[in-house]
Design an enzyme around this catalytic site. Structure first.
Site, PDB file in Angstrom:
ATOM      1  N   SER A  58       0.828  -1.203   0.000  1.00  0.00           N
ATOM      2  CA  SER A  58       0.000   0.000   0.000  1.00  0.00           C
ATOM      3  C   SER A  58       0.870   1.265   0.000  1.00  0.00           C
ATOM      4  CB  SER A  58      -0.958  -0.046   1.192  1.00  0.00           C
ATOM      5  OG  SER A  58      -2.009   0.874   1.049  1.00  0.00           O
ATOM      6  N   ASP A 104     -10.352  -3.676  -5.420  1.00  0.00           N
ATOM      7  CA  ASP A 104      -9.809  -2.970  -4.258  1.00  0.00           C
ATOM      8  C   ASP A 104     -10.641  -1.714  -4.012  1.00  0.00           C
ATOM      9  OD1 ASP A 104      -8.269  -1.396  -2.487  1.00  0.00           O
ATOM     10  OD2 ASP A 104      -6.395  -2.218  -3.242  1.00  0.00           O
ATOM     11  N   HIS A 116      -8.337  -4.967  -0.713  1.00  0.00           N
ATOM     12  CA  HIS A 116      -7.110  -4.235  -0.404  1.00  0.00           C
ATOM     13  C   HIS A 116      -6.259  -5.056   0.563  1.00  0.00           C
ATOM     14  CE1 HIS A 116      -4.472  -0.807  -0.262  1.00  0.00           C
ATOM     15  NE2 HIS A 116      -4.468  -0.837   1.067  1.00  0.00           N
TER      16      HIS A 116
END
Length: 439
Positions: free
Chosen positions: A191, A332, A358
């Protein structure tokens, strides 16, 4: 009827990930006989999991469910990892438990927005990476670089971290290279950490001390993804506010340290942020990150949106000069924009899975009674292939030197790092109280 329905959902959801190669793939030098192969052949022969189907657990078939399970699931009993703490760097396996050769590959990990070495998505990769070879692991060493203020790392200056400021990572790589000069270093980012890793590799180009990288759930274009996050009711009121809440809690934990810098931008903004009951991620970034997310210049920025434009990694992707594998999920709920054309860079391989949320990618594997992360398989295959087969030309890496006990890199004399002292062992599954995991 229920079992038939479950089987139908499973079969419908199972899809082979889409893998994107450019028309001009880069050529890689291998250790064995200095052979040369192109990156497409390298991936196809080394990462079979990328060409097999991902089957989301039938009860986690959507991106929201996959993401929420990553946040709310109990992972305390799986993928257990123990670290040796040295400042912000968490090494595993502990030196007291295993002795490894100095040439053993090292996985350098950058965690997500407000996470750390304890995160389940980090341990899902590190547990098999550091496990013994005769136990099915790689037998590697790993280091998690915890960001300023995260996972118990103290704040010693009025500066936080951000999605774009790479100097902390640069210094961490110097330090690790200094300790293990013969070991190939392999970067893995999640991320926000994925965005940082992509930017670092692009900035370093062919001089990178990381011989390869892997980015998971990378946000790439922060402007477009932030616009999407703020425009939807669910994404704004659930995900954006949850991430901002985590960051507020992080700030709250360091109030005493921040109070030592009352005249700084961070010191001035902290009371204002903590007085607001609820805010979105853009609100937080506009108040804190744009002014305190890195050194000056380029900080401070006029607005969060100016910071997002500067920090986006997609605009630098064409400058990457080491093998980079990127994996995103097409559902996501936090990341909507993914540059699958990879800026026509032959060093980059982009993968898009059908489902996964995610940093989720949960599927039921074999006889396991709980879902495991599918993404661990291709990442471990990638790390093994890069760590054991790639020829690393260390002569191109930017040299560093000792300056009165500080490691200083050529061209970056304003930066320096040194040994911070041991902090003992840390149990990897010890979570941060009050923080939502998985983000």
């Amino acid at each position: 009827m229920g079992s038939v329905l479950s089987f139908g959902i499973l079969m419908f959801a199972a899809q082979t990930p889409r893998t994107y190669f450019t028309t001009n793939p880069a050529f890689l030098r291998l250790k064995k006989g200095r052979q040369v192969t192109n990156i497409r052949a390298f991936v196809e022969s080394s990462c079979p999991s990328l060409f097999d189907k991902f089957r989301p657990a039938w009860w986690l078939t959507g991106g929201h469910l996959q993401t929420l399970y990553a946040v709310l699931g109990d992972f305390s009993k799986v993928d257990q990892v123990v670290y040796d703490r040295t400042g912000a760097h968490y090494f595993t396996p502990p030196a007291s438990e295993r002795s490894l050769d100095d040439e053993t590959p090292i996985v350098v990990v950058l965690h997500g927005l407000s996470g750390g070495s304890h995160e389940s998505y980090v341990r899902a990769i590190l547990a098999p990476a550091i496990s013994l070879v005769n136990e099915g692991g790689l037998g590697y060493r790993a280091v998690v670089v915890n960001f300023r203020g995260c996972a118990g790392v103290p704040l010693t200056s009025p500066q936080l971290y951000s999605a774009g400021y790479t100097d902390d990572i640069r210094q961490a790589v110097w330090y690790i290279s200094h300790l293990y000069p013969k070991a190939p270093l392999l970067g893995v980012g999640f991320s926000l950490g994925a965005n940082l890793l992509a930017r670092y590799l692009a900035q370093e180009g062919e001089n990178s001390r990381l011989v390869a990288g892997c980015v998971l759930g990378c946000p790439w274009n922060l402007v477009k993804n932030s616009e999407a996050l703020e425009s939807g009711w669910l994404s704004r009121h659930v995900y954006s506010r949850a991430m901002a809440s985590n960051l507020k809690r992080l700030i709250q934990r360091h109030v005493s340290a921040i109070a030592q810098f009352p005249g700084s931008s961070l010191g001035q903004q902290t009371p204002k942020v903590l007085s607001v009951k609820s805010m979105t991620l853009v609100d937080f970034d506009n108040a804190i990150t744009r002014v305190a997310g890195g050194s000056s210049p380029p900080f401070p920025f006029p607005s969060a949106w100016d910071y997002y434009k500067w920090a986006s990694s997609d605009q630098l992707l064409g400058k990457v000069r080491v093998p980079l594998l990127s994996i995103n999920a097409d559902d996501d709920p936090i990341i909507n924009e993914v540059p699958v054309d990879a800026a026509d860079n032959g060093w980059v391989v982009m993968v898009m899975t059908r489902g996964g949320g995610h940093l989720g990618w949960f599927e039921v594997q074999g006889s396991a009674h709980y879902p495991r992360r599918w993404v661990s398989k291709p990442v471990i295959e990638w790390l093994k292939a890069c760590g054991e087969n790639l020829y690393a030309d260390n002569e191109k890496a930017v040299p560093f030197r000792d300056a009165d006990g500080w490691l200083v890199g050529a061209g970056n004399e304003h930066l320096g790092c040194r040994e911070a002292g041991s902090g003992g062992k840390v149990e990897g599954a010890e979570t941060e109280e009050g923080m939502l995991a998985g983000l």
